[in-house]
Design an enzyme around this catalytic site. Structure first.
Site, PDB file in Angstrom:
ATOM      1  N   ASP A   1      -7.276   6.175   3.551  1.00  0.00           N
ATOM      2  CA  ASP A   1      -6.534   6.736   4.684  1.00  0.00           C
ATOM      3  C   ASP A   1      -6.741   8.237   4.833  1.00  0.00           C
ATOM      4  O   ASP A   1      -5.958   8.915   5.497  1.00  0.00           O
ATOM      5  CB  ASP A   1      -5.033   6.425   4.569  1.00  0.00           C
ATOM      6  CG  ASP A   1      -4.311   6.553   5.904  1.00  0.00           C
ATOM      7  OD1 ASP A   1      -4.952   6.311   6.944  1.00  0.00           O
ATOM      8  OD2 ASP A   1      -3.116   6.903   5.907  1.00  0.00           O
TER       9      ASP A   1
ATOM     10  N   ASP B   1      -9.364   0.930   8.896  1.00  0.00           N
ATOM     11  CA  ASP B   1      -9.458   2.354   9.238  1.00  0.00           C
ATOM     12  C   ASP B   1     -10.587   3.084   8.516  1.00  0.00           C
ATOM     13  O   ASP B   1     -10.897   4.229   8.870  1.00  0.00           O
ATOM     14  CB  ASP B   1      -8.143   3.106   8.966  1.00  0.00           C
ATOM     15  CG  ASP B   1      -7.003   2.659   9.857  1.00  0.00           C
ATOM     16  OD1 ASP B   1      -7.256   1.918  10.828  1.00  0.00           O
ATOM     17  OD2 ASP B   1      -5.851   3.037   9.584  1.00  0.00           O
TER      18      ASP B   1
ATOM     19  N   ASP C   1       4.792   1.830   9.071  1.00  0.00           N
ATOM     20  CA  ASP C   1       3.490   2.493   9.110  1.00  0.00           C
ATOM     21  C   ASP C   1       3.490   3.775   8.278  1.00  0.00           C
ATOM     22  O   ASP C   1       2.421   4.314   7.987  1.00  0.00           O
ATOM     23  CB  ASP C   1       3.115   2.851  10.551  1.00  0.00           C
ATOM     24  CG  ASP C   1       2.883   1.622  11.406  1.00  0.00           C
ATOM     25  OD1 ASP C   1       2.255   0.673  10.917  1.00  0.00           O
ATOM     26  OD2 ASP C   1       3.330   1.614  12.567  1.00  0.00           O
TER      27      ASP C   1
END
Length: 333
Positions: free
Chosen positions: A120, A160, A306
């Site tokens: 991330d 991602d 999230d």
């Protein structure tokens, strides 16, 4: 002693029936064992270990949280494997348990592998393993999935990771890491989809170029390669936009397919990705399917935060208020 004509005919018919039964049995067994990719009607396991299931056991009787948690716990949803919750020495057992659940439900194992180095890019879900441990972890996952081959496992690899790579400035490193992970996970009955971002992120040409590099690198030295890519993971983009985007990306690739996350896109997107208010669950998994989009799945478990934004708890934790909001239409009345 000579057989009567009638007896001979009966024996001939009986022999034909036996041969036909044997042939039919072989065909059925072969069909049952043949690996098949995801498609319309795909059902993945609804795990009794999900955060929604745990929340349903703890929620007060008659409460809105209980209704939301019970609804979400019954929905087939991908299971996220992280090194924090499923370390190298335990992840195999976790997958074996999921496989047992999948067999009992006549469903497929679907896992999200989420633990690569620098995960991330230091954002809300930062963490992951160092390169050597990541290699060991993905090998352990691959071995466990091969033991669960009868469930035709679906792997959604590192959401991602590719779409973020240009922003993080680590494209070459990400491609190498993901290609090595694909090689560790690949098997005849395992279907692997890498990150495909979403329709409001990278342009299709740019996204396709990144996916192509991972696929080619993963096939080096006889590696298995990928089935395709997954879009809209943990996001809210409308399904129609994602289907169009998936087709645009796939048209620039050679025979790759897509899966779309529809877990939380029932009300579309307001442009915000981190715990936006007013969202709803989307189409149930397995509702879609065309020559490019294999199907849709619930990938991000609805009800999990999230990150610490818009009043939410840390990423991945159960958030009752979000679960209630997401299921407001589904459990109304």
């Amino acid at each position: 002693m000579a057989l009567s004509r009638r007896t001979a005919v009966l024996l001939a018919v009986a022999g034909f029936v036996v041969v036909a039964a044997v042939v039919l049995t072989v065909v059925l067994v072969t069909t049952a064992q043949a690996p098949h990719p995801p498609g319309r009607g795909t059902v993945v396991v609804a795990s009794e270990q999900s955060t929604a299931s745990v929340a349903a056991e703890r929620a007060p009787d008659g409460s809105p949280e209980l209704a939301a948690a019970q609804y979400l716990s019954a929905q087939p949803t991908a299971v996220w494997l992280t090194p924090e919750a499923d370390p190298i020495d335990a992840v195999g057992e976790r997958i074996a348990q999921l496989a047992d659940e999948a067999r009992a439900q006549s469903a497929r194992v679907a896992v999200v592998v989420y633990g690569l180095p620098g995960r991330d890019c230091g954002g809300h879900s930062a963490g992951g393993l160092d390169p050597d441990d990541y290699a060991d972890w993905t090998r352990a996952i691959g071995e466990a999935l091969r033991d669960a081959a009868d469930t035709s496992p679906i792997v959604l690899l590192e959401p991602d990771s590719l779409a973020l790579a240009p922003e993080c400035g680590n494209e070459a490193e990400r491609i190498d890491q993901l290609a090595a992970a694909v090689q560790a996970l690949a098997a005849e009955r395992t279907w692997i989809y890498v990150d495909g971002g979403h329709s409001d992120w990278l342009p299709a040409e740019r996204m396709a170029a990144l996916i192509r590099q991972v696929d080619r690198a993963s096939r080096a030295d006889g590696g298995g390669g990928i089935r395709g890519f997954v879009t809209n993971v943990s996001n809210f983009m409308p399904t129609a936009d994602e289907v169009a985007y998936a087709h645009d990306v796939a048209a620039r690739l050679d025979g790759l397919h897509a899966i779309i996350d529809t877990s939380r896109n029932g009300a579309g997107s307001d442009g915000e990705w981190c715990n936006p208010p007013g969202r709803r669950v989307g189409e149930p998994g397995g509702a879609l399917g065309d020559p490019v989009v294999d199907t849709n799945l619930w990938v991000k478990p609805p009800g999990e935060s999230d990150g610490e934004c818009n009043g939410g708890p840390p990423a991945g934790q159960w958030w009752p208020e979000a679960a209630i909001e997401l299921t407001r239409d589904a459990v109304a009345g």
